[in-house]
Design a protein around this motif. Sequence first.
Motif, PDB file in Angstrom:
ATOM      1  N   ALA A 117       0.813  -1.218   0.000  1.00 57.18           N
ATOM      2  CA  ALA A 117       0.000   0.000   0.000  1.00 57.18           C
ATOM      3  C   ALA A 117       0.852   1.276   0.000  1.00 57.18           C
ATOM      4  N   LYS A 118       1.785   1.360   0.910  1.00 59.04           N
ATOM      5  CA  LYS A 118       2.560   2.601   1.068  1.00 59.04           C
ATOM      6  C   LYS A 118       3.495   2.851  -0.113  1.00 59.04           C
ATOM      7  N   GLU A 176      -1.646  -7.079   1.212  1.00 58.79           N
ATOM      8  CA  GLU A 176      -0.944  -7.197   2.498  1.00 58.79           C
ATOM      9  C   GLU A 176      -1.800  -7.901   3.549  1.00 58.79           C
ATOM     10  N   SER A 177      -3.082  -7.645   3.540  1.00 61.75           N
ATOM     11  CA  SER A 177      -3.980  -8.152   4.578  1.00 61.75           C
ATOM     12  C   SER A 177      -4.393  -9.605   4.372  1.00 61.75           C
ATOM     13  N   SER A 180       4.733  -6.491  -0.647  1.00 62.63           N
ATOM     14  CA  SER A 180       3.406  -6.618  -0.056  1.00 62.63           C
ATOM     15  C   SER A 180       3.318  -7.865   0.821  1.00 62.63           C
ATOM     16  N   LEU A 203      -3.197  -2.701   0.133  1.00 63.54           N
ATOM     17  CA  LEU A 203      -3.760  -3.024   1.449  1.00 63.54           C
ATOM     18  C   LEU A 203      -4.412  -4.406   1.455  1.00 63.54           C
TER      19      LEU A 203
END
Length: 180
Positions: A48-49, A102-103, A178, A99
Amino acid sequence: MERNIALVALFAALIAALGIIPQVTLPFGVPITAQSLGVMLCGTVLGAKRGTMAVLLFMLLVCLGLPLLSGGRGGLGVIVSPTGGFFIAFPVAAFIAGLITESWRSVPLAVSAGVAAAVGGIVLYIFGIIGLAQVLDKTLGEAALLVTAFIPGDAVKAVLAGLITSALYRARPRAVLSRA
């Protein structure tokens, strides 16, 4: 730190390179390109970042006038063009794709990255429809009907994002931030 900067720059360049692939411009002024695949890969590979940072770097270069969008377009005028809504959505789509990737660690990477890219594509549609409605003086419904032309290609791009991210992870796990 240097590795992160290099990867952000590399993925900004990837988005630009995917704009070189010949595009098909639809009658309402929005081209079908591979650049949205690059945006999704920023999120699914870099997270995300960092993915958002890569997209923001690309957008900064476009806004400064570099002709990095498909068809050799660049400059601030892009924001108020028929593609403006899609362009503005790029960092949001990359962030959400990152996101999700990653999640969803318990889901196979090809699936999580593919779903993440599809959701990122929906984000592009939401912003793009709003932008099209404003620029073309259409209702939201009329603008939504226009973007249906993109659905088949974007479905293929979501699958490709999942497969590419997964293949990269198998080949070079440390490159897929990620999942780091």
